[in-house]
Design a protein around this motif. Sequence first.
Motif, short mmCIF file in Angstrom:
data_model
loop_
_atom_site.label_atom_id
_atom_site.label_comp_id
_atom_site.label_asym_id
_atom_site.label_seq_id
_atom_site.Cartn_x
_atom_site.Cartn_y
_atom_site.Cartn_z
N UNK A 26 0.95 -1.26 -0.13
CA UNK A 26 0.12 -0.13 0.05
C UNK A 26 1.11 1.32 -0.14
N UNK A 27 1.09 2.01 -1.11
CA UNK A 27 2.09 2.83 -1.34
C UNK A 27 1.33 4.31 -1.57
N UNK A 28 2.05 5.09 -0.86
CA UNK A 28 1.76 6.69 -0.80
C UNK A 28 2.75 7.47 -1.71
N UNK A 29 1.81 8.05 -2.71
CA UNK A 29 2.59 9.02 -3.46
C UNK A 29 1.97 10.52 -3.51
N UNK A 30 3.07 11.52 -2.96
CA UNK A 30 2.32 12.88 -2.81
C UNK A 30 3.30 13.78 -3.25
N UNK A 31 2.73 14.79 -4.06
CA UNK A 31 3.46 15.95 -4.29
C UNK A 31 2.83 17.24 -4.26
N UNK A 32 3.23 18.18 -4.78
CA UNK A 32 2.52 19.65 -4.72
C UNK A 32 1.04 19.63 -5.09
N UNK A 33 0.70 18.83 -6.27
CA UNK A 33 -0.47 18.91 -6.98
C UNK A 33 -1.29 17.69 -6.56
#
Length: 154
Positions: free
Chosen positions: A85-92
């Motif tokens: 269960x992966x999390x990807x987060x950036x400014x958008x």
Amino acid sequence: MTNKLEALEDWAAVLLGQLEPASRNKLARSVGQALRRSQQQRIIAQQNPDGSKYAPRKHRNLRGKQGRIKLKVKMFQKLRTASFLKVKGDGNAISVAFTGRIARIARVHQFGLKDRAIPEAPYIQYEQRQLLGFSDADIELIKDLLLGYLTLSK
């Protein structure tokens, strides 16, 4: 639920527009990790986002099986780990999703599709069990994290 998410997006867009890109990325990672923890706790509790229990497993006849038989193992024990269960987060954007081959298994259960348990077995219609989704508590969690971060950063 979609209306609540759209309202949250409209509310947060104005506040997030004032942040620097680096601090937006940091906030996105922390919100994503909090959402992953929330989803993991819900999977441990075997609940759909609306609070209802998962559909139970079908009963299997294990009389002919040799060796140790685990009868009370909860569903999706390995799927809820951080390696799947992966999390990807950036400014958008922020995303919490299953990756790799596990994503197919999760999709079958999420939408109640047909699949084979083993390669030569017949196709089986699986019950719908929503592994990922927003509950009202998740939306409140996001609001609290955003407000907390914005009050500390000013």
